[in-house]
Design an enzyme around this catalytic site. Structure first.
Site, mmCIF file in Angstrom:
data_model
loop_
_atom_site.group_PDB
_atom_site.id
_atom_site.type_symbol
_atom_site.label_atom_id
_atom_site.label_comp_id
_atom_site.label_asym_id
_atom_site.label_seq_id
_atom_site.Cartn_x
_atom_site.Cartn_y
_atom_site.Cartn_z
ATOM 1 N N ASP A 34 0.836 -1.183 0.000
ATOM 2 C CA ASP A 34 0.000 0.000 0.000
ATOM 3 C C ASP A 34 0.886 1.254 0.000
ATOM 4 O O ASP A 34 1.863 1.317 -0.755
ATOM 5 C CB ASP A 34 -0.946 -0.063 1.215
ATOM 6 C CG ASP A 34 -1.988 1.030 1.246
ATOM 7 O OD1 ASP A 34 -2.834 1.057 0.345
ATOM 8 O OD2 ASP A 34 -1.952 1.848 2.192
ATOM 9 N N TYR A 79 -12.585 8.215 -0.986
ATOM 10 C CA TYR A 79 -12.062 8.127 0.378
ATOM 11 C C TYR A 79 -10.773 8.922 0.561
ATOM 12 O O TYR A 79 -10.558 9.532 1.615
ATOM 13 C CB TYR A 79 -11.866 6.659 0.801
ATOM 14 C CG TYR A 79 -10.612 6.004 0.306
ATOM 15 C CD1 TYR A 79 -9.505 5.859 1.141
ATOM 16 C CD2 TYR A 79 -10.518 5.521 -0.996
ATOM 17 C CE1 TYR A 79 -8.345 5.262 0.686
ATOM 18 C CE2 TYR A 79 -9.366 4.926 -1.448
ATOM 19 C CZ TYR A 79 -8.279 4.797 -0.617
ATOM 20 O OH TYR A 79 -7.120 4.207 -1.070
ATOM 21 N N TYR A 103 -2.261 10.253 4.130
ATOM 22 C CA TYR A 103 -3.310 10.942 3.373
ATOM 23 C C TYR A 103 -3.096 12.440 3.199
ATOM 24 O O TYR A 103 -3.509 13.014 2.199
ATOM 25 C CB TYR A 103 -4.680 10.639 3.999
ATOM 26 C CG TYR A 103 -4.957 9.163 3.971
ATOM 27 C CD1 TYR A 103 -5.239 8.516 2.777
ATOM 28 C CD2 TYR A 103 -4.839 8.387 5.133
ATOM 29 C CE1 TYR A 103 -5.434 7.153 2.724
ATOM 30 C CE2 TYR A 103 -5.037 7.019 5.093
ATOM 31 C CZ TYR A 103 -5.324 6.409 3.892
ATOM 32 O OH TYR A 103 -5.500 5.049 3.854
ATOM 33 N N HIS A 126 -6.812 -6.139 -2.402
ATOM 34 C CA HIS A 126 -5.784 -5.203 -1.944
ATOM 35 C C HIS A 126 -4.858 -5.824 -0.894
ATOM 36 O O HIS A 126 -3.769 -5.323 -0.664
ATOM 37 C CB HIS A 126 -6.465 -3.950 -1.379
ATOM 38 C CG HIS A 126 -5.524 -2.800 -1.140
ATOM 39 N ND1 HIS A 126 -4.703 -2.286 -2.118
ATOM 40 C CD2 HIS A 126 -5.280 -2.055 -0.029
ATOM 41 C CE1 HIS A 126 -4.001 -1.284 -1.624
ATOM 42 N NE2 HIS A 126 -4.336 -1.118 -0.359
#
Length: 311
Positions: free
Chosen positions: A102, A146, A229, A289
């Site tokens: 990720d 998201y 993020y 994922h």
């Protein structure tokens, strides 16, 4: 699992937690993503240790059992890179293989670019090498995407704050195991996309969830929302973005990340190899994922095959 040891080392003013198994000069450092933690690598750590490698999986600063930084809202990928270098120096490790999942792909590849003499090879899962600098893949997705929602200060905190850590992790694991990109309606929050009655993926147990929940109960989500993020736009002043070391990219064909605009073409057209010339790409047909937790035997075999070629 009993053989995996937990230790703490002082790095750049913080006590960082490391999980470790195996001994010897052949070292692999595993870098987790979100919503993961060191525990996400449990299957791979045991497999590589049994093959003669030393496996180390840190919790990033502010994640799990590692100390939070004094100002979590100012954390950055620069901090994670400095911590990784500090870990290697503190342990006296000259060179490593980096295995990342990720968003962990970002510090793995950046570290290979900034410290090429310390990296023997890079393996990533779920996210390919994307050029340093602001990412554009999310720019063409709706407001309720998201990534957009979680970049907005306070939005995810309010969403997550309605539940305990274990429930947040349950919802995100279910959400990220699907093949659809998580997009909420205008008056809906991201975690509301998961019905409370939805079962966990079959490869993820209640015991696994309890372990994750306890670790995030300790750390909270403040640093995790800042990095990655709210930190994607950082400038690393990298003049040559070409990664020279051998690399492997493992991707589930049912991974929702493939539906980010332009990303599937970027990988399948071979454009990604312009940045990583010595890259092998493998798709797992049923993979989501979380390929490394969903299909650990298959992923371990691919990982060990790559390592044996480049050790």
């Amino acid at each position: 699992m009993d053989k995996i040891q937990n230790k703490f080392i002082d790095v750049r003013g913080l006590k960082l937690h490391l999980a470790e198994i195996g001994t010897g000069p052949k070292v692999i450092v595993f870098l987790h993503g979100f919503p993961e933690i060191w525990y996400t690598w449990r299957h791979q750590m045991i497999a590589v240790a049994n093959a003669g490698f030393r496996a180390i999986a840190p919790d990033y600063r502010g994640y799990g059992l590692s100390d939070p930084p004094p100002e979590p809202e100012k954390s950055s990928f620069h901090d994670f890179l400095g911590d990784l270098l500090g870990i290697l120096d503190a342990l006296g490790i000259p060179k490593v293989f980096l295995v990342a999942k990720d968003f962990g792909a970002r510090p793995a590849y950046l570290f290979a670019l900034l410290h090429p003499n310390r990296v023997l090879g890079v393996v990533t899962m779920g996210v390919p090498h994307i050029p340093p600098g602001p990412s554009t893949f999310h720019n063409y997705l709706p407001e309720g995407f998201y990534l957009s929602r979680w970049r907005e200060p306070g939005r995810a905190e309010a969403d997550f704050g309605r539940f305990d850590a274990k429930t947040v992790l349950r919802k995100i694991y279910i959400l990220f195991s699907r093949s659809e990109v998580p997009v909420a309606a205008e008056n809906q929050e991201i975690l509301d996309l998961v019905d409370p009655s939805t079962p966990l993926p079959p490869w993820f147990t209640e015991e696994d969830l309890a372990t994750y929940g306890a670790l995030y109960e300790k750390s909270g989500f403040q640093t995790a929302l800042q990095v990655p993020y709210r930190s994607f736009g950082e400038d690393f002043s990298i003049t040559d973005p070409i990664v020279k070391v051998p690399a492997l990219f493992i991707m589930g064909s049912k991974d929702y990340v493939l539906k980010f605009p332009g990303l599937e073409d970027f990988v399948k057209s071979g454009k990604v190899k312009e940045l990583v010339p010595n890259l092998e790409i493998i798709f797992l047909p049923e993979g989501t994922h979380f390929v490394h937790e969903q299909s650990p035997d298959e992923v371990n075999q691919l990982l060990l095959s790559f390592l044996s070629k480049h050790v």
